[in-house]
Design a protein around this motif. Sequence first.
Motif, mmCIF file in Angstrom:
data_model
loop_
_atom_site.group_PDB
_atom_site.id
_atom_site.type_symbol
_atom_site.label_atom_id
_atom_site.label_comp_id
_atom_site.label_asym_id
_atom_site.label_seq_id
_atom_site.Cartn_x
_atom_site.Cartn_y
_atom_site.Cartn_z
ATOM 1 N N UNK A 1 62.349 78.205 60.967
ATOM 2 C CA UNK A 1 61.403 77.986 60.009
ATOM 3 C C UNK A 1 61.669 76.592 59.194
ATOM 4 N N UNK A 2 60.516 75.866 59.104
ATOM 5 C CA UNK A 2 60.766 74.524 58.370
ATOM 6 C C UNK A 2 61.127 74.744 56.640
ATOM 7 N N UNK A 3 61.837 74.080 56.137
ATOM 8 C CA UNK A 3 62.167 74.207 54.841
ATOM 9 C C UNK A 3 60.887 73.568 53.871
ATOM 10 N N UNK A 4 60.028 72.898 54.424
ATOM 11 C CA UNK A 4 58.697 72.508 53.792
ATOM 12 C C UNK A 4 57.763 73.485 54.018
ATOM 13 N N UNK A 5 57.056 74.080 52.949
ATOM 14 C CA UNK A 5 56.048 75.053 52.907
ATOM 15 C C UNK A 5 54.872 74.386 53.881
ATOM 16 N N UNK A 6 54.103 75.120 54.367
ATOM 17 C CA UNK A 6 53.184 74.703 55.030
ATOM 18 C C UNK A 6 51.660 75.168 54.113
ATOM 19 N N UNK A 7 50.719 74.550 54.114
ATOM 20 C CA UNK A 7 49.667 74.719 53.057
ATOM 21 C C UNK A 7 48.744 75.703 53.897
ATOM 22 N N UNK A 8 48.370 77.011 53.166
ATOM 23 C CA UNK A 8 47.805 77.895 53.971
ATOM 24 C C UNK A 8 46.552 78.120 52.860
ATOM 25 N N UNK A 9 45.248 77.956 53.407
ATOM 26 C CA UNK A 9 43.931 78.260 52.907
ATOM 27 C C UNK A 9 43.652 79.565 52.928
ATOM 28 N N UNK A 10 43.462 80.402 52.062
ATOM 29 C CA UNK A 10 42.981 81.948 52.120
ATOM 30 C C UNK A 10 41.080 81.759 51.964
ATOM 31 N N UNK A 11 40.521 82.021 52.897
ATOM 32 C CA UNK A 11 38.987 82.044 52.550
ATOM 33 C C UNK A 11 38.350 83.150 52.371
ATOM 34 N N UNK A 12 37.934 83.468 51.287
ATOM 35 C CA UNK A 12 37.248 84.829 51.004
ATOM 36 C C UNK A 12 35.700 84.634 51.201
ATOM 37 N N UNK A 13 35.587 85.433 52.515
ATOM 38 C CA UNK A 13 33.979 85.087 52.821
ATOM 39 C C UNK A 13 32.965 86.038 52.370
ATOM 40 N N UNK A 14 33.199 87.043 51.631
ATOM 41 C CA UNK A 14 32.297 87.892 51.171
ATOM 42 C C UNK A 14 31.223 87.472 49.973
ATOM 43 N N UNK A 15 29.861 87.697 50.001
ATOM 44 C CA UNK A 15 29.359 86.987 49.125
ATOM 45 C C UNK A 15 28.016 88.134 48.396
ATOM 46 N N UNK A 16 28.372 89.318 48.852
ATOM 47 C CA UNK A 16 27.459 90.299 48.402
ATOM 48 C C UNK A 16 27.749 90.671 46.817
ATOM 49 N N UNK A 17 26.827 91.130 45.867
ATOM 50 C CA UNK A 17 27.036 91.593 44.736
ATOM 51 C C UNK A 17 27.898 92.885 44.935
ATOM 52 N N UNK A 18 28.999 93.019 43.941
ATOM 53 C CA UNK A 18 29.888 94.107 43.910
ATOM 54 C C UNK A 18 30.747 94.094 45.066
ATOM 55 N N UNK A 19 30.991 92.972 45.455
ATOM 56 C CA UNK A 19 31.814 92.652 46.743
ATOM 57 C C UNK A 19 33.448 93.154 46.750
ATOM 58 N N UNK A 20 33.780 93.632 47.656
ATOM 59 C CA UNK A 20 35.271 94.184 48.020
ATOM 60 C C UNK A 20 36.256 93.166 48.298
ATOM 61 N N UNK A 21 35.614 92.008 49.024
ATOM 62 C CA UNK A 21 36.488 90.757 49.332
ATOM 63 C C UNK A 21 37.455 90.516 48.495
ATOM 64 N N UNK A 22 37.259 90.177 47.097
ATOM 65 C CA UNK A 22 38.398 89.822 46.280
ATOM 66 C C UNK A 22 39.572 90.690 46.320
ATOM 67 N N UNK A 23 39.334 92.188 46.346
ATOM 68 C CA UNK A 23 40.359 93.248 46.186
ATOM 69 C C UNK A 23 41.188 92.967 47.393
ATOM 70 N N UNK A 24 40.687 92.726 48.561
ATOM 71 C CA UNK A 24 41.492 92.588 49.825
ATOM 72 C C UNK A 24 42.166 91.151 50.045
ATOM 73 N N UNK A 25 41.314 90.028 49.400
ATOM 74 C CA UNK A 25 41.856 88.992 49.408
ATOM 75 C C UNK A 25 43.278 88.642 48.243
#
Length: 192
Positions: A1-25
């Motif tokens: 494994x490299x000593x330089x961290x790679x850049x990871x984008x975590x994309x939260x795709x949920x758009x509903x009201x009351x969505x559960x996505x932020x909890x999982x993310x």
Amino acid sequence: MSTTPYRLAVIVGSTREGRFGPTVASWFTALAEQHGAAELDVIDVNELELPACHPNWGTERTPALVELAARVDAADAFVVVTPEYNHSYPAQLKHFIDLHKTEWHAKPVGFVSYGGVSGGLRAVEHLRQVFAELHCVTVRDGVSFHSGWDHFGEDGKAHDPQGAAGAAKVLLDQLTWWAEALRTARATNPYN
């Protein structure tokens, strides 16, 4: 494994009201931080000001879209946290994906999904086809929560932290390998 961290984008795709996505993310990003191989950037599609229509290619982008494209371009890898809406993924997530093109090229994508009986796996299968068209590599293993809301307490913590965390570690290990390999490849031989 490299000593330089790679850049990871975590994309939260949920758009509903009351969505559960932020909890999982939030659960996943905490594990990704513990994994330690990546610098994280969380992109929540629901919080973006996306244009109502897809602009023509070659049209000058708004400052907000320029900034967003720079975030996507800067990422070495992506994890899409997606629910399943009617056997597929949210329309706004597709709109976000389609606003970018070369920014996705030659990068790995992993998936954390949730939903009813299928756990979001039908959404993931559709997303694999989309990302293949964008010249991405999708990692085989992912994390899926069937009846996702039953797997987390009101505090956002998983009821079975070891089982879910084990699946997340496999995903992160695979993603790290691909992110580092493709980052090196892009640096030595730019992708066309």
